[in-house]
Design a protein around this motif. Sequence first.
Motif, PDB file in Angstrom:
ATOM      1  N   MET A   1       0.855  -1.171   0.000  1.00  0.00           N
ATOM      2  CA  MET A   1       0.000   0.000   0.000  1.00  0.00           C
ATOM      3  C   MET A   1       0.899   1.231   0.000  1.00  0.00           C
ATOM      4  N   PHE A   2       0.627   2.128  -0.927  1.00  0.00           N
ATOM      5  CA  PHE A   2       1.452   3.329  -1.091  1.00  0.00           C
ATOM      6  C   PHE A   2       0.584   4.581  -1.062  1.00  0.00           C
ATOM      7  N   ILE A   3       1.223   5.740  -0.918  1.00  0.00           N
ATOM      8  CA  ILE A   3       0.465   6.988  -0.980  1.00  0.00           C
ATOM      9  C   ILE A   3       0.597   7.658  -2.348  1.00  0.00           C
ATOM     10  N   PHE A   4       1.535   7.190  -3.155  1.00  0.00           N
ATOM     11  CA  PHE A   4       1.735   7.773  -4.482  1.00  0.00           C
ATOM     12  C   PHE A   4       1.332   6.785  -5.563  1.00  0.00           C
ATOM     13  N   LYS A   5       0.558   7.254  -6.510  1.00  0.00           N
ATOM     14  CA  LYS A   5       0.086   6.418  -7.610  1.00  0.00           C
ATOM     15  C   LYS A   5       1.248   5.932  -8.485  1.00  0.00           C
ATOM     16  N   THR A   6       2.321   6.692  -8.537  1.00  0.00           N
ATOM     17  CA  THR A   6       3.456   6.300  -9.370  1.00  0.00           C
ATOM     18  C   THR A   6       4.036   4.952  -8.943  1.00  0.00           C
ATOM     19  N   LEU A  13       0.985  -2.714  -5.503  1.00  0.00           N
ATOM     20  CA  LEU A  13      -0.367  -3.270  -5.535  1.00  0.00           C
ATOM     21  C   LEU A  13      -1.449  -2.197  -5.471  1.00  0.00           C
ATOM     22  N   MET A  14      -1.374  -1.296  -4.487  1.00  0.00           N
ATOM     23  CA  MET A  14      -2.427  -0.287  -4.302  1.00  0.00           C
ATOM     24  C   MET A  14      -1.832   1.019  -3.813  1.00  0.00           C
ATOM     25  N   SER A  15      -2.560   2.102  -4.072  1.00  0.00           N
ATOM     26  CA  SER A  15      -2.203   3.389  -3.478  1.00  0.00           C
ATOM     27  C   SER A  15      -3.476   4.135  -3.132  1.00  0.00           C
ATOM     28  N   TYR A  16      -3.369   4.922  -2.063  1.00  0.00           N
ATOM     29  CA  TYR A  16      -4.474   5.783  -1.650  1.00  0.00           C
ATOM     30  C   TYR A  16      -3.856   7.040  -1.081  1.00  0.00           C
ATOM     31  N   GLY A  17      -4.084   8.147  -1.731  1.00  0.00           N
ATOM     32  CA  GLY A  17      -3.507   9.399  -1.256  1.00  0.00           C
ATOM     33  C   GLY A  17      -4.144  10.591  -1.944  1.00  0.00           C
ATOM     34  N   VAL A  18      -3.681  11.760  -1.557  1.00  0.00           N
ATOM     35  CA  VAL A  18      -4.258  12.977  -2.119  1.00  0.00           C
ATOM     36  C   VAL A  18      -3.929  13.092  -3.599  1.00  0.00           C
ATOM     37  N   ASP A  19      -4.759  13.844  -4.282  1.00  0.00           N
ATOM     38  CA  ASP A  19      -4.544  14.139  -5.699  1.00  0.00           C
ATOM     39  C   ASP A  19      -3.506  15.263  -5.756  1.00  0.00           C
ATOM     40  N   GLU A  52      -7.115   9.854  -4.342  1.00  0.00           N
ATOM     41  CA  GLU A  52      -7.058   8.886  -5.433  1.00  0.00           C
ATOM     42  C   GLU A  52      -6.803   7.482  -4.890  1.00  0.00           C
ATOM     43  N   PHE A  53      -7.515   6.532  -5.463  1.00  0.00           N
ATOM     44  CA  PHE A  53      -7.322   5.124  -5.108  1.00  0.00           C
ATOM     45  C   PHE A  53      -6.985   4.386  -6.395  1.00  0.00           C
ATOM     46  N   ALA A  54      -5.802   3.785  -6.453  1.00  0.00           N
ATOM     47  CA  ALA A  54      -5.356   3.073  -7.646  1.00  0.00           C
ATOM     48  C   ALA A  54      -4.981   1.642  -7.273  1.00  0.00           C
ATOM     49  N   LEU A  67      -8.666  -9.530  -6.436  1.00  0.00           N
ATOM     50  CA  LEU A  67      -9.264  -8.254  -6.028  1.00  0.00           C
ATOM     51  C   LEU A  67     -10.779  -8.332  -6.189  1.00  0.00           C
ATOM     52  N   PRO A  68     -11.524  -8.078  -5.131  1.00  0.00           N
ATOM     53  CA  PRO A  68     -12.985  -8.110  -5.227  1.00  0.00           C
ATOM     54  C   PRO A  68     -13.498  -7.047  -6.200  1.00  0.00           C
ATOM     55  N   THR A  69     -14.616  -7.339  -6.818  1.00  0.00           N
ATOM     56  CA  THR A  69     -15.222  -6.404  -7.762  1.00  0.00           C
ATOM     57  C   THR A  69     -15.488  -5.055  -7.107  1.00  0.00           C
ATOM     58  N   ALA A  70     -15.880  -5.049  -5.843  1.00  0.00           N
ATOM     59  CA  ALA A  70     -16.158  -3.793  -5.138  1.00  0.00           C
ATOM     60  C   ALA A  70     -14.915  -2.902  -5.082  1.00  0.00           C
ATOM     61  N   ILE A  71     -13.750  -3.500  -4.905  1.00  0.00           N
ATOM     62  CA  ILE A  71     -12.498  -2.729  -4.883  1.00  0.00           C
ATOM     63  C   ILE A  71     -12.232  -2.145  -6.261  1.00  0.00           C
ATOM     64  N   LEU A  72     -12.403  -2.958  -7.284  1.00  0.00           N
ATOM     65  CA  LEU A  72     -12.141  -2.488  -8.652  1.00  0.00           C
ATOM     66  C   LEU A  72     -13.115  -1.375  -9.046  1.00  0.00           C
ATOM     67  N   LEU A  73     -14.350  -1.449  -8.582  1.00  0.00           N
ATOM     68  CA  LEU A  73     -15.315  -0.415  -8.908  1.00  0.00           C
ATOM     69  C   LEU A  73     -15.038   0.891  -8.161  1.00  0.00           C
ATOM     70  N   ARG A  74     -14.500   0.795  -6.966  1.00  0.00           N
ATOM     71  CA  ARG A  74     -14.166   2.000  -6.179  1.00  0.00           C
ATOM     72  C   ARG A  74     -12.901   2.686  -6.648  1.00  0.00           C
ATOM     73  N   ALA A  75     -12.034   1.949  -7.285  1.00  0.00           N
ATOM     74  CA  ALA A  75     -10.732   2.507  -7.694  1.00  0.00           C
ATOM     75  C   ALA A  75     -10.912   3.612  -8.738  1.00  0.00           C
ATOM     76  N   ASP A  76     -10.139   4.666  -8.568  1.00  0.00           N
ATOM     77  CA  ASP A  76     -10.124   5.740  -9.561  1.00  0.00           C
ATOM     78  C   ASP A  76      -9.339   5.319 -10.789  1.00  0.00           C
ATOM     79  N   ASP A  77      -8.353   4.437 -10.579  1.00  0.00           N
ATOM     80  CA  ASP A  77      -7.513   3.982 -11.681  1.00  0.00           C
ATOM     81  C   ASP A  77      -7.184   2.507 -11.461  1.00  0.00           C
ATOM     82  N   VAL A  78      -7.497   1.679 -12.447  1.00  0.00           N
ATOM     83  CA  VAL A  78      -7.154   0.258 -12.414  1.00  0.00           C
ATOM     84  C   VAL A  78      -6.119   0.025 -13.493  1.00  0.00           C
ATOM     85  N   ILE A  79      -4.938  -0.383 -13.077  1.00  0.00           N
ATOM     86  CA  ILE A  79      -3.847  -0.621 -14.015  1.00  0.00           C
ATOM     87  C   ILE A  79      -3.863  -2.089 -14.371  1.00  0.00           C
ATOM     88  N   GLU A  80      -3.994  -2.355 -15.648  1.00  0.00           N
ATOM     89  CA  GLU A  80      -4.060  -3.732 -16.131  1.00  0.00           C
ATOM     90  C   GLU A  80      -2.661  -4.210 -16.341  1.00  0.00           C
TER      91      GLU A  80
END
Length: 80
Positions: A1-6, A13-19, A52-54, A67-80
Amino acid sequence: MFIFKTYVEAGGLMSYGVDFPRMFGRTANDVAKILNGAKPADIPIEQADKFEFAVNRKTAKAIGVELPTAILLRADDVIE
């Protein structure tokens, strides 16, 4: 879990932080106000209002995490 989308773009795996671009823009507005004569003490302090949640599906698959569908739907960005 990270705070930067980069980090997610680089394989995390995931990030959640300010835009951050939005926050930098708001900071630039405050600097402009000061340069135009406003006193810094008169400028209100603002907290972030956009986060942002990626998620990275490729990384999740590589480490065996479904990853549950609920997580994928909440994400602002899903990286394939």
